[in-house]
Scaffold this motif. Structure first.
Motif, mmCIF file in Angstrom:
data_model
loop_
_atom_site.group_PDB
_atom_site.id
_atom_site.type_symbol
_atom_site.label_atom_id
_atom_site.label_comp_id
_atom_site.label_asym_id
_atom_site.label_seq_id
_atom_site.Cartn_x
_atom_site.Cartn_y
_atom_site.Cartn_z
ATOM 1 N N ILE A 17 -44.777 -23.134 37.362
ATOM 2 C CA ILE A 17 -44.399 -21.843 36.768
ATOM 3 C C ILE A 17 -43.636 -21.048 37.806
ATOM 4 C CG2 ILE A 17 -45.244 -19.691 35.745
ATOM 5 C CD1 ILE A 17 -47.709 -21.227 34.842
ATOM 6 N N ILE A 18 -42.378 -20.809 37.517
ATOM 7 C CA ILE A 18 -41.528 -20.078 38.449
ATOM 8 C C ILE A 18 -41.793 -18.572 38.273
ATOM 9 C CG2 ILE A 18 -39.142 -19.586 39.102
ATOM 10 C CD1 ILE A 18 -38.405 -22.321 37.975
ATOM 11 N N PRO A 19 -41.961 -17.816 39.363
ATOM 12 C CA PRO A 19 -42.224 -16.363 39.234
ATOM 13 C C PRO A 19 -41.082 -15.640 38.529
ATOM 14 C CG PRO A 19 -42.690 -17.135 41.461
ATOM 15 C CD PRO A 19 -42.004 -18.270 40.762
ATOM 16 N N ASN A 20 -41.462 -14.730 37.596
ATOM 17 C CA ASN A 20 -40.503 -13.914 36.874
ATOM 18 C C ASN A 20 -40.559 -12.498 37.447
ATOM 19 O OD1 ASN A 20 -38.760 -12.725 35.116
ATOM 20 N ND2 ASN A 20 -39.926 -13.203 33.264
ATOM 21 N N GLN B 20 -42.142 -5.436 37.034
ATOM 22 C CA GLN B 20 -41.926 -4.029 36.687
ATOM 23 C C GLN B 20 -42.947 -3.515 35.681
ATOM 24 O OE1 GLN B 20 -37.935 -3.798 35.296
ATOM 25 N NE2 GLN B 20 -37.009 -4.384 37.272
ATOM 26 N N GLU B 21 -43.487 -4.433 34.848
ATOM 27 C CA GLU B 21 -44.496 -4.024 33.864
ATOM 28 C C GLU B 21 -45.899 -4.006 34.439
ATOM 29 O OE1 GLU B 21 -44.179 -6.593 30.575
ATOM 30 O OE2 GLU B 21 -42.080 -6.098 30.127
#
Length: 588
Positions: free
Chosen positions: A51-54, A59-60
């Motif tokens: 899972i690549i960090p988003n 921001q949320e």
């Protein structure tokens, strides 16, 4: 901590658990109870999912700061109940007869009783015993006369204000169906002061709200549930307990009617005025009158009329007064009434506060409406919301009408003797403290109450208490002055207790406050006389002028007027000439 799995000679699996190399425990179990054997083998690590960090999700993310958690560390206690054996009681009568007499003395014969008494009174042992008893009794009587265990000996310890001013909340009275409904009037029950009646009514115009709002009667010891829920035909705008029959409640309605509730006969009105003979506007105040029967009262409304009633005859009012301050004898000129004030110590006088901000002193002795209006005080720049005579000095009264509280004297008609500084928020109500003559409390739309002590500070409140986030609509003191009830715009009623420094009378306070009021009355009277003298002097100066001087001034002013007019005419003519010349040039 580490663990080891091993198999012994008998085929049993052993599980060894070790904690910090100090505590060890071995679990033993047969191999056939473990099911199918497991073969372990080494193999390199494999990536099953990645899972690549988003960064947009960051921001949320909301940081939780601070983080609070409740921890209970109290001791758990057990409880055990035991039923004891029931004890049966029985009531029996007893025949008491005078005893202690010898058998040879017949108590029915007075001669035998007198002879026996004379014999005993001459006995030396009787006299010695009686002397000892009288001596001990005399000591006890002197002690009782010297010390009264029920008297408060240190009630005057606040001479130097050592004890700080303090108000603490006792109870909060809230009812679910009356949430967000304004509690606009509170009345204490005279007998014992253990109950309060609260009227709920919204004066704000809202055509959506058409349902009748119930009013409540609370026992101050039980804030969980009202003692009685009053069910009127229209929402109540004011309530007042009867001083003689403490179970009767006088109420004014939103539709202009007045009604009587009896706590012994249920929660509906037992008497009610006919709507065709009632007020045409909301009843702002209804008060009981001082009478022998305790059945007379009067009411006032925004239609500018005051009605006198008798509970024995509620079909129509006994008497009526139209508050026409201009004395034009027409009902359309009547001033809207917002407040009534009546003191039983002055039964023939009453005071009225109007929507225009004026205070009117009236009397019942006269028969004509114009003669009933005695004095009109200038009042305030807004509607009068509170008027109350001083409980110790009846010629002094306070009023609330705008951003200020003012204290008046009946002897001064054109000005007040004391005023607070204009407040940032609108004032809603004020009450004198029944215990101390120099203390009064005011409330604001901010939700705060201000405690004033004239002997301590006169330019600012001695104590300010933030009571609610909503506006405070009404105040009501208990008769002794120890407790005060406050009603808010959202329907809550708060009962508060005053400290001894705010409700116990000092031995010199009454005299000091009386001296202060007299001094301010004299000062205001002198200022009023001086201003009147200046005004009269100016009038006399104008009247003493000669006719020649007046004629000369008139002629000069006339000449100046016509000179200005002629100049303006000349300017207009020059402008018209210039305009015509420009038109001619354009045509050519």
């Amino acid at each position: 901590m580490y663990c080891v799995l091993a198999q012994n000679k008998n085929g049993a699996i052993c599980f060894l658990l070790s904690l910090n190399m100090d505590i060890q425990y071995v679990y033993t179990k047969k191999r056939n109870q473990l099911g199918r054997p497991t073969n372990f083998s080494d193999r390199p690590a494999e990536i099953l999912a990645e899972i690549i960090p988003n960064l947009n999700l960051l921001q949320e993310f909301i940081y939780r700061d601070p983080v609070e958690i409740g921890v209970q560390n109290s001791i758990q206690l057990s409880e055990h109940e035991v039923n004891t054996i029931r004890y049966n009681t029985e009531s029996k009568g007893i025949n008491h007869t005078e005893g202690g007499w010898p058998k040879d003395v017949n108590i029915q014969e007075q001669d035998q009783i007198n002879r026996f008494r004379k014999k005993i009174e001459k006995d030396e042992f009787y006299l010695n015993s009686l002397y000892r008893l009288i001596h001990d009794l005399e000591i006890d009587i002197k002690q009782n006369n010297a010390i009264d265990i029920h008297q408060i000996y240190f009630q005057n310890k606040i001479d130097d204000y050592d004890e700080p001013f303090n108000i603490k909340t006792i109870n909060l009275y809230t009812y679910n169906s009356n949430i967000n409904q304004m509690a606009n009037h509170i009345s204490w029950q005279p007998d014992g002061q253990r109950k309060i009646a609260v009227s709920y009514c919204n004066f704000d115009f809202n055509p959506i709200i058409i349902n009748t709002i119930d009013s409540l009667v609370w026992d101050i010891e039980n804030p969980n549930k009202p003692e009685l829920i009053l069910k009127p035909n229209s929402s109540l705008s004011t309530v007042e307990f009867n001083q003689k029959d403490t179970y009767q409640i006088l109420a004014g309605c939103l539709n202009g009617q007045v009604c009587i509730f009896d706590l012994r006969k249920g929660n509906t009105p037992v008497e009610q005025s006919l709507i065709e003979y009632s007020h045409r506007e909301t009843v702002r105040n209804a008060l009981w009158l001082q009478s022998k029967t305790g059945t007379e009262f009067f009411s006032a409304a925004a239609d500018g009329k005051i009605y006198w009633w008798d509970t024995k005859k509620m079909n129509q009012p006994v008497d009526k007064l139209v508050l026409d301050l201009e004395k034009k004898e027409r009902s359309q000129y009547a001033s809207a009434i917002t407040k009534l004030e009546y003191d039983s110590s002055i039964p023939t006088k009453f005071m009225v506060g109007t929507e225009a901000g004026r205070i009117v002193l009236c009397t019942r002795k006269a028969k004509i409406d114009a003669e009933r209006i005695n004095v009109i005080y200038p009042g305030h720049s807004g509607p009068i919301y509170s008027i109350q005579r001083h409980p110790f000095f009846h010629k002094t009264f306070l009023s609330i009408g705008d951003w200020t509280l003012r204290i008046w004297s009946e002897e001064i008609r054109d000005d007040y003797i004391f005023s607070t500084k204009p407040s940032k928020y609108y004032l809603t109500d004020a009450q004198w403290c029944p215990g101390r003559p120099g203390v009064f409390i005011s409330s604001t739309t901010e939700g705060s109450i201000h405690v004033w002590d004239l002997l301590f500070k006169q330019d600012q409140p001695a104590l300010t208490v933030k009571l609610s986030e909503e506006a405070i609509a009404c105040l009501s003191f208990q008769e002794q002055g120890r407790y005060i009830a406050c009603g808010t715009k959202n329907g809550n009623v708060t009962l508060m207790e005053l400290s001894d420094s705010l409700c116990i009378l000092d031995r010199n306070e009454k005299q000091l406050v009386a001296t202060m009021f007299d001094r301010e009355t004299r000062r205001t009277h002198l200022l009023e006389t001086r201003s009147r003298f200046k005004h009269d002097k100016q009038i006399r100066t104008i009247t003493l002028r000669s006719e020649e001087e007046l004629n000369e001034e008139i002629s000069q002013s006339t000449e100046q007027f016509w000179s200005i007019i002629n100049k303006e005419k000349k300017k207009l003519q020059d402008y018209l000439k210039q305009f015509e010349q420009e038109l001619n040039l354009k045509e050519n």
